[in-house]
Design a protein around this motif. Sequence first.
Motif, short mmCIF file in Angstrom:
data_model
loop_
_atom_site.label_atom_id
_atom_site.label_comp_id
_atom_site.label_asym_id
_atom_site.label_seq_id
_atom_site.Cartn_x
_atom_site.Cartn_y
_atom_site.Cartn_z
N TYR A 214 0.84 -1.19 0.00
CA TYR A 214 0.00 0.00 0.00
C TYR A 214 0.88 1.25 0.00
O TYR A 214 1.95 1.26 0.60
N ARG A 215 0.38 2.28 -0.66
CA ARG A 215 1.09 3.56 -0.66
C ARG A 215 0.09 4.70 -0.51
O ARG A 215 -1.07 4.59 -0.91
N HIS A 216 0.58 5.80 0.04
CA HIS A 216 -0.23 7.03 0.17
C HIS A 216 0.37 8.07 -0.77
O HIS A 216 1.50 8.50 -0.57
N ARG A 217 -0.39 8.45 -1.80
CA ARG A 217 0.07 9.45 -2.76
C ARG A 217 -0.08 10.84 -2.13
O ARG A 217 -1.18 11.34 -1.95
N LEU A 218 1.05 11.47 -1.83
CA LEU A 218 1.02 12.79 -1.21
C LEU A 218 0.57 13.86 -2.20
O LEU A 218 0.07 14.91 -1.79
N ASP A 219 0.75 13.61 -3.52
CA ASP A 219 0.36 14.61 -4.51
C ASP A 219 -1.14 14.60 -4.76
O ASP A 219 -1.71 15.63 -5.15
N ASN B 42 -3.36 12.78 -2.44
CA ASN B 42 -3.99 12.36 -1.18
C ASN B 42 -4.82 11.10 -1.36
O ASN B 42 -5.90 10.94 -0.77
N GLN B 43 -4.31 10.16 -2.17
CA GLN B 43 -4.98 8.88 -2.41
C GLN B 43 -4.26 7.74 -1.70
O GLN B 43 -3.03 7.72 -1.64
N LEU B 44 -5.04 6.80 -1.21
CA LEU B 44 -4.50 5.54 -0.72
C LEU B 44 -4.64 4.52 -1.83
O LEU B 44 -5.74 4.33 -2.38
N GLU B 45 -3.53 3.84 -2.18
CA GLU B 45 -3.54 2.92 -3.32
C GLU B 45 -2.98 1.56 -2.93
O GLU B 45 -2.11 1.45 -2.07
N TRP C 28 -1.16 0.23 -9.60
CA TRP C 28 -1.66 0.76 -8.33
C TRP C 28 -3.11 1.18 -8.52
O TRP C 28 -3.44 1.93 -9.44
N ILE C 29 -3.99 0.70 -7.63
CA ILE C 29 -5.42 0.99 -7.71
C ILE C 29 -5.84 1.74 -6.44
O ILE C 29 -5.57 1.30 -5.32
N PRO C 30 -6.53 2.89 -6.59
CA PRO C 30 -7.02 3.61 -5.40
C PRO C 30 -7.97 2.75 -4.57
O PRO C 30 -8.82 2.05 -5.11
N ILE C 31 -7.81 2.82 -3.27
CA ILE C 31 -8.67 2.07 -2.35
C ILE C 31 -9.99 2.81 -2.13
O ILE C 31 -11.07 2.21 -2.13
N ALA C 32 -9.93 4.11 -1.93
CA ALA C 32 -11.12 4.91 -1.63
C ALA C 32 -11.40 5.86 -2.79
O ALA C 32 -10.49 6.22 -3.54
N LEU D 88 -12.22 9.37 -4.79
CA LEU D 88 -11.85 10.78 -4.65
C LEU D 88 -13.14 11.58 -4.51
O LEU D 88 -14.05 11.45 -5.33
N VAL D 89 -13.21 12.42 -3.48
CA VAL D 89 -14.45 13.13 -3.18
C VAL D 89 -14.16 14.62 -3.00
O VAL D 89 -13.18 15.00 -2.35
N ARG D 90 -15.02 15.46 -3.58
CA ARG D 90 -14.96 16.89 -3.33
C ARG D 90 -16.34 17.35 -2.85
O ARG D 90 -17.36 17.07 -3.50
#
Length: 346
Positions: free
Chosen positions: A190-195, A197-200, A207-211, A213-215
């Motif tokens: 697992y990695r956290h994309r700081l650019d 803010n995604q967990l993948e 790499w596939i996002p776990i959650a 993206l919400v605005r």
Amino acid sequence: MADPLWINASGGAPAYAANEMRQAMALALMYDGRNLGGRAGVRPGGTQLKTELSGSTITVRTGICLIDPALSTAQGPYWVALPADETHTLSAAHATNPRKDRVVIRVYDHDEDSSGLRLARSEYIVGTPSPTPSAPAVPAGAMLLADIDVPQSGGGSAVVTDRRQFTASNGGIVPVSAAGDISASVAGRYRHRLDTNQLERDTGSEWIPIAPLVRRKANDEAISNNTTLHNDTELFITVADPNTVWSLDVFLRVLSHPNADIKLKWSVPSGTVITWLDVNTSRTELRETDTLTVQTTGPAENISLRGTVSVGATPGAIRLQWAQSASNAGVTAVQALSWMQMQRLP
């Protein structure tokens, strides 16, 4: 045959060599392609091993990291602590050409590199001045901490770019600055994309996002006498990865004069395709080039949109646009607590 750790010696055996200890302790480290190694990097948090520049003084802050030189298949990785800040002096600027310098942290182990040394330290590497300078190579046994761009004499101040990569324990979540910081190769990491803010999650091939993206819209946004589509100030999501497919869901709280109505459209990067519809009123499929007009009755009402976003070779922002359908002095507003959400699809 190997000596398992933490067994009492009898008659002098087992006896542990330093490399044997390092190999076994790699069990605690994130796998990164070497059976007896681990992902090199700085422990996340604070200013660990951060490079700072004040005048001509380069400072490498205290911190902890892992270095995996991989000079041989059997070489185990090194756990390194820099217990005190270390300083270096910035080399003077060249008279006519810029230069790229580097700061690294490096392990020396005579048993592995025949250096005559057994230590770890930060080092400052001066680049070669050139009209188009290149950064010097990172030496064997070292890990890059920072680049320093040094302009020609009289061209301004040198600029430090943080190049630290981070690491995590086995099974942990490693922070990364961008997509290329760690390639997909080991399923279950697992990695956290700081650019973004995604967990993948690493599938072994991507790499596939776990959650999703919400605005969420925090403030009401209103217009009047305006039929020109504009970007909503808050309802947009930036996709960083090219050639990906996403689900799209939008919930809008809308207030509009019944003679004005509201029209909706999307602004997308070149090559991106959206298929979408208004869930409440239509089964007709729209594309990213289409404009949807929704009739309004005056009181606050809800609009639900759903679709699929296919991002092409150029990623970027997926932005909702809106305006009055017919110009009217009455207010048309997209209200707070509206939101949009995108979820990466396999």
